[in-house]
Design an enzyme around this catalytic site. Structure first.
Site, PDB file in Angstrom:
ATOM      1  N   TYR A  20       0.743  -1.236  -0.067  1.00  0.00           N
ATOM      2  CA  TYR A  20       0.058  -0.035  -0.003  1.00  0.00           C
ATOM      3  C   TYR A  20       0.719   1.238  -0.137  1.00  0.00           C
ATOM      4  O   TYR A  20       0.423   2.396  -0.344  1.00  0.00           O
ATOM      5  CB  TYR A  20      -0.897   0.148   1.071  1.00  0.00           C
ATOM      6  CG  TYR A  20      -1.898  -0.993   1.399  1.00  0.00           C
ATOM      7  CD1 TYR A  20      -2.294  -1.843   0.395  1.00  0.00           C
ATOM      8  CD2 TYR A  20      -2.466  -1.229   2.671  1.00  0.00           C
ATOM      9  CE1 TYR A  20      -3.229  -2.779   0.497  1.00  0.00           C
ATOM     10  CE2 TYR A  20      -3.230  -2.300   2.800  1.00  0.00           C
ATOM     11  CZ  TYR A  20      -3.795  -3.063   1.841  1.00  0.00           C
ATOM     12  OH  TYR A  20      -4.590  -4.254   1.985  1.00  0.00           O
ATOM     13  N   HIS A  35      -0.119 -11.782   2.439  1.00  0.00           N
ATOM     14  CA  HIS A  35      -1.242 -10.926   1.759  1.00  0.00           C
ATOM     15  C   HIS A  35      -1.994 -11.893   0.821  1.00  0.00           C
ATOM     16  O   HIS A  35      -3.193 -11.647   0.774  1.00  0.00           O
ATOM     17  CB  HIS A  35      -0.273  -9.782   1.173  1.00  0.00           C
ATOM     18  CG  HIS A  35      -1.299  -8.647   0.904  1.00  0.00           C
ATOM     19  ND1 HIS A  35      -0.779  -7.383   0.702  1.00  0.00           N
ATOM     20  CD2 HIS A  35      -2.594  -8.500   0.607  1.00  0.00           C
ATOM     21  CE1 HIS A  35      -1.818  -6.604   0.665  1.00  0.00           C
ATOM     22  NE2 HIS A  35      -2.901  -7.103   0.333  1.00  0.00           N
TER      23      HIS A  35
END
Length: 321
Positions: free
Chosen positions: A56, A119
């Site tokens: 991110y 993730h």
């Protein structure tokens, strides 16, 4: 137990996690002053759980916000916060896990995470993040060795809990077959139009907390949907209850026993999203929501490749689509 009116759930690791947190993923957001200020405002209005990830590019902004919150007296100790980050796929190799976590801690300027997640259940070619992901650089993840490296991170005290994100029932089963420490959390897409009943049942049986991302459908993002916010059923319930559609959706997720992540940089919406714990949906509301048409929005298509481990979206999710 509650923190600032937000219930705290005890994970299988024995650690407490505020059941509602603030996410920091957004298209082309990256780290910025805007992100830092939004996180500071969130702390001010009562948020204590924050979710980020290496990919991110917001770890730095979150770390700056935490430092300022301590300096300004918004919080007295870092221990008041619950902070999650995630292992990116290019580091999903046994010898990369610890350095990747240490890098995230440097970005965050923290000594430990509260939760570290794999993730996605896939490995990418090691190196710099490339977007879009090259289709010839997607590889199978070695569940056993990568998870063993995650367990080492927890044993070293660099993270208090470990878990996964975007794992199907089948993939959780693979992982747990050789795990010494079970995953505390599985963070997945979940909302009234993608209810994840099978996965939730599996996780409940195995004492894995489901954390819902995109509980409002991620409207406004590159991949999101307006299906939640535009739902006629949810709009009707919101009018009867005197709540917003967002509050109805968030309350529904909470009533299913899941934790959830919301993301708004608007102060009034931040406050509104916290006001879901002192009222209930009726049995009729729940029945009507249970009958909504279902559609997965976060398909994981970037990880699908004819030459990779998942040749279709159905393979990626083990037909849980």
């Amino acid at each position: 137990m509650e923190i600032g009116g937000v219930p705290v759930v005890t994970l299988s690791s024995g650690r407490g996690m505020p059941i509602l947190g603030m996410g920091t993923a957004e298209n082309n957001l990256q780290g910025s002053e805007r992100v830092k200020l939004a996180i500071l405002k969130a702390i001010e209005v009562g948020y204590r759980h924050f979710d980020t990830a290496f990919v991110y590019q917001t770890e730095g902004s979150l770390g700056e916000a935490v430092a300022e919150a301590l300096q300004n007296g918004l919080i007295k100790s870092r221990d008041e916060l619950f902070i999650t980050s995630k292992l990116w796929c290019a580091d999903a190799y046994p010898d990369h896990v610890l350095p990747a976590l240490q890098n995230s801690l440097r970005n965050l300027k923290l000594e430990y995470l509260d939760l570290y997640l794999i993730h996605w259940p896939v490995s990418l070619k090691p190196g710099k993040f490339v977007h879009p992901i090259p289709k010839d650089e997607i590889f199978p993840i070695d569940y056993k060795s990568v998870w063993a490296a995650m367990e080492k991170c927890q044993m070293l005290g660099l993270t208090k809990s470990i878990g996964v994100s975007n794992f199907s029932c089948k993939k959780l089963h693979y992982l747990m077959a050789t795990a010494n420490i079970p995953p505390a959390v599985n963070q997945v897409e979940m909302n009234p139009i993608w209810q994840q009943q099978k996965l939730r049942d599996y996780c409940k049986t195995n004492n894995i907390m489901v954390t819902a991302y995109s509980p409002l459908g991620a409207k406004g993002t590159m991949w999101g949907s307006s299906g939640v916010m535009d739902s006629e059923v949810l709009n009707q319930i919101s009018q009867v209850r005197g709540k917003s559609v967002a509050q109805v959706s968030l309350r529904w997720v909470y009533e299913q026993g899941a934790s959830l992540l919301v993301k708004s940089f608007n102060e009034e919406r931040m406050k509104e999203n916290l006001k879901i714990f002192d009222w209930e949906l009726s049995p009729e509301d729940l029945k009507n929501i249970s009958e909504l048409p279902q559609r997965r929005v976060s398909t994981g298509d970037p990880f699908v490749s004819i030459n990779g481990p998942f040749k279709s979206v159905e393979e990626l999710w083990d037909d849980e689509v």
